[in-house]
Design a protein around this motif. Sequence first.
Motif, PDB file in Angstrom:
ATOM      1  N   LYS B 326       0.832  -1.195   0.000  1.00  0.00           N
ATOM      2  CA  LYS B 326       0.000   0.000   0.000  1.00  0.00           C
ATOM      3  C   LYS B 326       0.870   1.250   0.000  1.00  0.00           C
ATOM      4  O   LYS B 326       2.070   1.183   0.260  1.00  0.00           O
ATOM      5  N   TYR B 327       0.217   2.353  -0.247  1.00  0.00           N
ATOM      6  CA  TYR B 327       0.932   3.621  -0.348  1.00  0.00           C
ATOM      7  C   TYR B 327       1.741   3.914   0.918  1.00  0.00           C
ATOM      8  O   TYR B 327       2.831   4.454   0.857  1.00  0.00           O
ATOM      9  N   ASP B 328       1.179   3.520   2.073  1.00  0.00           N
ATOM     10  CA  ASP B 328       1.901   3.767   3.327  1.00  0.00           C
ATOM     11  C   ASP B 328       2.897   2.645   3.636  1.00  0.00           C
ATOM     12  O   ASP B 328       3.414   2.540   4.729  1.00  0.00           O
ATOM     13  N   GLN B 379     -11.564   7.262  -0.431  1.00  0.00           N
ATOM     14  CA  GLN B 379     -11.495   7.337   1.030  1.00  0.00           C
ATOM     15  C   GLN B 379     -10.149   6.849   1.541  1.00  0.00           C
ATOM     16  O   GLN B 379      -9.635   7.343   2.526  1.00  0.00           O
ATOM     17  N   ARG B 380      -9.632   5.843   0.873  1.00  0.00           N
ATOM     18  CA  ARG B 380      -8.381   5.245   1.355  1.00  0.00           C
ATOM     19  C   ARG B 380      -7.148   5.833   0.680  1.00  0.00           C
ATOM     20  O   ARG B 380      -6.057   5.290   0.840  1.00  0.00           O
ATOM     21  N   LYS B 383      -3.444   6.501   2.080  1.00  0.00           N
ATOM     22  CA  LYS B 383      -3.129   5.428   3.022  1.00  0.00           C
ATOM     23  C   LYS B 383      -2.854   4.147   2.221  1.00  0.00           C
ATOM     24  O   LYS B 383      -1.766   3.591   2.252  1.00  0.00           O
ATOM     25  N   ASP B 384      -3.869   3.735   1.484  1.00  0.00           N
ATOM     26  CA  ASP B 384      -3.694   2.540   0.670  1.00  0.00           C
ATOM     27  C   ASP B 384      -3.195   2.870  -0.735  1.00  0.00           C
ATOM     28  O   ASP B 384      -2.497   2.078  -1.359  1.00  0.00           O
ATOM     29  N   PHE B 385      -3.604   4.003  -1.231  1.00  0.00           N
ATOM     30  CA  PHE B 385      -3.293   4.338  -2.625  1.00  0.00           C
ATOM     31  C   PHE B 385      -2.684   5.729  -2.723  1.00  0.00           C
ATOM     32  O   PHE B 385      -2.952   6.595  -1.887  1.00  0.00           O
ATOM     33  N   ASP B 386      -1.911   5.895  -3.796  1.00  0.00           N
ATOM     34  CA  ASP B 386      -1.354   7.211  -4.108  1.00  0.00           C
ATOM     35  C   ASP B 386      -2.524   8.157  -4.389  1.00  0.00           C
ATOM     36  O   ASP B 386      -3.299   7.931  -5.319  1.00  0.00           O
ATOM     37  N   PRO B 387      -2.674   9.220  -3.607  1.00  0.00           N
ATOM     38  CA  PRO B 387      -3.858  10.070  -3.764  1.00  0.00           C
ATOM     39  C   PRO B 387      -3.986  10.697  -5.146  1.00  0.00           C
ATOM     40  O   PRO B 387      -5.087  10.789  -5.687  1.00  0.00           O
TER      41      PRO B 387
END
Lengths: 594, 481
Positions: B326-328, B379-380, B383-387
């Motif tokens: 995930k992105y984080d 929403q994610r 956190k999970d994905f590159d915004p």
Amino acid sequence: MPKEISSDKKAFDLSEEMPLIEGLEKEEELLLGRDLTVSLIKAIKADRVYPSDNPILDVFREQLVKKFQFFLNKYPSFIFQIGEFTLSFMEKVLYENKDLKSSLAFFFFKDGVRELRFMKGIEEWEILEFLKIVKKTSSLTEMDDDFVTLIWDKDFNHISYLATDEFLEDNPITIPDNIGRFKDKLVGGPIPLHNELDFLDEEAKRDSDLEDTPSMMIEERVPLLLNRNVYMLTNEEAERLQKEVESESDPFFVFSITDILFEILSLEKRHEPFQEAVNLLGKVMDALLALGEFQKASDLLRRVYIVLKTYELKDWQAKIIQKLIHESGEEPRIELIKKVVEKEMEFNSEDLSSYLMLLRQNAIKPLVHLLGELNSSKARRVVCDTLSEIGKNAFELFIPYIDDRKWYLVRNIVYILGQIRNEQSIPSIQKAFHHEDPRVRREVVRALGLIGGPKVVPLLSKALMDEDVRVRAMAALNLGKVGDRVALDSLLEIIQSKDFLKKESSEIKVFFEVIGMMGFTEAIPALKHLLLYRSRFSRGIAGEIRKEAANALAMIGTLEAKEILIKGKSSHEESIRNACLQTLKKIPSKESLG
Amino acid sequence: MIEKYSSVDDDLSTKIKTEFIIRFYRLLKGAILYNPSNIIISQYTQECVKVINYIIESEGYLFLKIARDSLFLNNIKVRVRADSYPILKGLSREMRKRWIGEFRFNDRVKAEHLRDFIFLLARLEGKHESNYLYVKTQLEYRNVKYIDLGALELFKDEEIYFDSENKKRYSNHTYFNAIGLMKEIVESVKGQKVINIRKAKRLMQNAVNAIMEDESTLLGLASIKNYDESTFNHSVNVAIYAIALGQRIGIPKRHLSHLGVTGLFHDIGKIEIPIEIINKEGTLTSEEWEVVRSHPVIGSEIVMKMKEWGELITRMIDGTFEHHLKYDQSGYPKLTRKRKLTLFGRIVALADFFDACGRPRQYSRYPYISENILGFMLQRSGKDFDPALVKVFVNMMGIYPLGTLVLLNTNEMGIVIQTQVEVEQIDRPKVSLIYYSEEAYRKGEIVDLTEKDKDTGEFKRTIMNSLDPNEYNINVAEFLI
């Protein structure tokens, strides 16, 4: 040097491949098209026949560029159709060759190309790149790339092609051309939750909200989407993405693979894949060294050491890692370094040093060979310092090179042995004591001085008699450094000898300074004698000797030595008086008064 | 007319050139919608004249040309950025539609001449090769001699896209062949045979061609989730989503084909997961999860052996290894060292997630609806994905992604078959109306929701809300092939 061209290669006979077509000459476009095709074939063939540095290739290329420009100045495009063994232009066959190996038509045809189009405005680089692609394609395996994949990659502005993919389909796929056939192939039934959705599952495990996550997605409508601002890109985001895209075009981006390879090393417990990852790391290392990226190479090697020291490795894994470290200092990699430092004089020596310092003793031999071949003094310096460091506990590995025919290599080896400072290497260094090149002998003296100890004194004393002034001076200095009482005797003997008067003043100065620096009071009588009593010298020499003797006494600095100087300043002899006065002036007054 | 193309523009004038394209496109779109006397046209024309004359003053002329998928302004390729993509694509599409390949201003432009020119362009009928001659003649008639234009030059390999049936056939061919290729690749890996990367590259190059021309056909096909073997189907979908997303952020063509190949291979590591685990119904044990989680590493190792290390292999390894990170940097495989994930890894992770969520699974009888998946991804993001990538992805898919079943304010039902390039029209896609007849839903007319009623000026149709196709027993894929 370009290879010599054999006479039968100087021109191509295309008459067999170029069928004459009746009436062809009447049509100008066709005629020019034929001419251009001949040029193209010649250029392609020349590329295959001659080595790439042969200047004749430029002739073929220039001709081709001119022909293209001439043709496309008159007509909007040059298009030829490709048959299995033929190239046609305006529906006339201009080229035919059925030999599978040499046929240019078949070369294009086998990769599915059916038409090539060159358009007005074509630039020289496009033509040259086109030729390069043809050449490259000839050496490819059919599982990797082909003419079409390569020409597509280039994305030419004025060259296009028409290709078919059907020949690629060993097992032709049925394309569902109606709903019925499509439905037949649909697989029914839901798939297990974990399959493909493990991304979510992972999240669920962490937050214990397995129930929430998917349910969030089957709510009526996610309100976020209703707010456009939520998915409007900001300028910063667009710029950041642009930068990231650009960095992908940086040729160095391929080295980003390193991070993943190290992750694999931490995770993989199976032999073959672990080995594969390490092999690839080795290739990364090769590439970095070949590009002169020594700092990056040393970072990589440092990470390899970290793996070895911090990862929980099984024995076989540790062995593989050890091997990678070992190979980092082996001949092939040192050879890569050599190519870079010989080519780029501006390489960063700190970066090179940071890599070399991480090597192990197995690198000594290849590095010594490198020393024997390097022309760059900057690089030699780095290598010598590295060897002095990594060879600390292995001086014996350098010994075989002390007899080398290259004087500079011998000098470097002696330098390294001196830096290592192991007394046991003295007998080996001694071998170079009588080396014909004074630069080597000087290095020997310096090395002996660094090693120090009583064992070097006889050798250094002997060197005081060397035929070369710089060797003698160096020997004197190093005897001084050794600081041995026996060394003093050797020096005193020299300065009191008849021959000493014949030496150059710089050498005389060094000897006295060394004696002064050693500070032994035992030297005072001899110095006093030379300052006050000897008068058999000529006036000039006597003055010089007295001056240096006075200086040496001042350097010894004892009361006895100072009293001699004070006494001397009242001497009737002018040269004694002057020597003592000048020396005393240099000593702070309080001290000079005793 | 065009003398030379150069590489991407890096100088200071990049901004002003992009500005020209934005204003020119806005003016052209305005001319399509409004009358020449409309106040908006006057305002847009003045704004555009300023930029044109600024460029002419500094460079002596302004010359815009379409070559393949790119726009060249004064012989410099105009760089695609995530935020300028819709405009560049939109202008390119409008010009292609009218078969205009280039135009040139040789002198400072007057507002009335520009307005005449733009209205001549706006009112051209589509796909007439001689359109440029008509405009030329009209300009000559008005004594406007400093504006010149030329026909669109098609590259041979582009011609297929100009016939919509051909385009569809070509995309179908690429899509289903890619599924077939995946099957072949998996068999080769299992049989330890040499992998045919060349074939994968060619197919993905075709996919890039198709997507750059018109992403909607292949993106539409990507809504098929269970054709033949679902894993192969999934890999092809990920490749398509990844290419389409990559295109929008300006990834060069050559790298897009790499991105496609990366998408195809991202799950290749799954072939080493025992079939009992893959097909196991119910919860997996922690040991079984460990096995599942090993597939990015195994996949990377398989890729590593395929070809000599280079650009392609690096990208494939990036995508394969990172597609569950995930992105984080949480997710798996667990990283030993913090680092930014690669661009390709982040793109593939996003595409993988979107496609995976759209498939039917045991937990929920029905697949999640695309718009809800997109909402969840927003929403994610961070956190999970590159915004930024999520935003581009949402813009690409639209609020109502391809294949979404929608209810219109006319009480008609339809399936989204093409999204709009412009963000402003994100909720006004093209829809294939469906009707129920002889116990089945059938394809009806295709309607563009940006269309307005000439009399009232109101939109003819507007989406009220999306519907769950499962509730109506509709397989949307059938309407998209």
